[in-house]
Design an enzyme around this catalytic site. Sequence first.
Site: not given
Length: 626
Positions: A294, A318-319, A322, A341, A390, A398
């Site tokens: 995003e 979705h992006e 954001h 998310e 990560d 999400y």
Amino acid sequence: MNRTSLPRRIFSCTRSIFNSNIRKMATATRDPNTLSNYNVWRSTHITANFGILFDQKKLAGSVVHRFKSLTNAESREIILDTSYLDISGVKVDGQPTKWELLPSIAPFGTPLKISLDQGIKLDGTVEVDIEVNTTEKCTALQWLTPAQTSNKRHPYMFSQCQAIHARSIFPCQDTPDVKSTIDFNITSPLPVMTSGLPIKGEISQSGTQIYRFNQSVPIPSYLFAIASGDVAEAPIGPRSVVATSPDKLDECQWELKADTETFITTIEKIVYPYVWGKYNVLILPPSFPYGGMENPIFTFATPSIISKDRENIDVIAHELAHSWSGNLVTNASWEHFWLNEGWTVYLERRAYRHFSAIIGWKALSDSVEHFGHDHEFTKLVLDLDGKDPDDSFSSIPYEKGFNFLFHLENLVGKPKFDKFIPHYFTVFKFKSLDSFEFKATILDFFKSDAEASKLLNELDWDTWFYAPGLPPKPQFDTSLVDVVYKLAKKWETAGSSFKPQASDLDGLTANQIVVFLEQILRWEQPLSPELSKTMGEVYGLTKSNNIEVSNLYLQVGMKAGDESVIKPTTELLGHIGRMKFVRPLYRNLQKINRPVALETFEKYKDFYHPICRGMVEKDLFGKKDN
């Protein structure tokens, strides 16, 4: 102490940073994944001056921070996050100053300590100019040869800074709890895109182009983005363009032009007007490790969304969402990633939420199964002290985040929750927050509504925040998936009373076929290898241009023990670097034929982005849980 009663994370972890004498200096912040002393100094503006050196595969130049003092203690030390950087000099207000790299602290990199000649009082500012080059160990950048691009003509580079990889491009306060405005001055022989709006550039003395951009809305370091390569642009809306390789431009424009502006206006009606000026999409080469990123102004997106049927552009929805959730209103640390998310999935799904949520529940279940039902990373609010963010990445923030917000909506009623949405995004606009501030804000908003206030105060917040595993499953409307549930049921008798035909899929969308394949994957007793092969042949699944469909069919085949899918699986792994597909395919491939999985990874590992490569290595050779 009830942790949810705290308005801020006062109980947050204390990071230990060693100076040149190995002396510990405690910096109490609410982000455990930064080594910077951002509670003492705050970067308010960044100027990034970089040359893109394709032949050397590095960025070279300088970064200038404007720091504001946050205390009266007149601190004479600024500590920044770095990782694998080549730093050659530091100036404070134009004068050379002392600096040193402190001992490395895995997995967070090497702190840079900058010494000031004199302390700065509260609200005073200093300008820090750092000469810096990236190195071959940079985890944020991927450099592609011409052969790795679609038209094979020019090299390409792109960045991916989320979660804590910006520190491998330049020294910074690499935390979502700090937001800065940014000027980009980038020299490159090829077109450049960044997370800023373009302003007039010029030709450098070497004959290359200087590309200039400005981001006037404060953004966190993980949204610092840069890409350069042989790209062309085409409009996909009145305030949007798509940029991609010239040979792919027409198909990308067709895929996105029908819906992009509709997505923008739909979310504007739910929250408030879009503030970033332009919303553009950069379709990257296939090694990009995510569906999309995003980055403001230019969403970076995978080419796997270009399926020639407009079935996968929910990634763009979705992006785009954001732009409000994450980019304007940001999680204060990756322990509260669901605030980015979960909200984004919620906004994205306002149209077909039940159908999308059914697909999402499968992804959530798979992630919980992968980690284990009692694992820390299956919680909504995480403990990431000493851990690499990560490693915690999955569909859980999400989907569990979405389900929590969906639960809150159902609890107070949709009309009331709809009024809370713009209030929330107004209160925290340009700011970062944690889960406890979210809780305090929604309780405060509904305090004058006796019924809603009672329900929210009686809600078991601790269970939602801290319980591992799956949340309670909502009652979804299954009208759009009942037809494929029936088809999946028929396959239980395939070969006897049920004879599959191509017409079984008539009238079904690609996303409905996705749900069908997910149902097959859920069976404890997999299909036989023969039936799996029949499914692929009769339904044409191995030839699907929609990777969401083809990758699931390959997983069905591998689970069934159908060795005929091994070759197309290895071929796909050499053409796509999106972790959503790459990691499950490798996990399944090593179950059916581990030597082939290892051989395939060895063959293609340099094709994958460093983030993807590192995660697959953990999947194949042993995940290191911290």
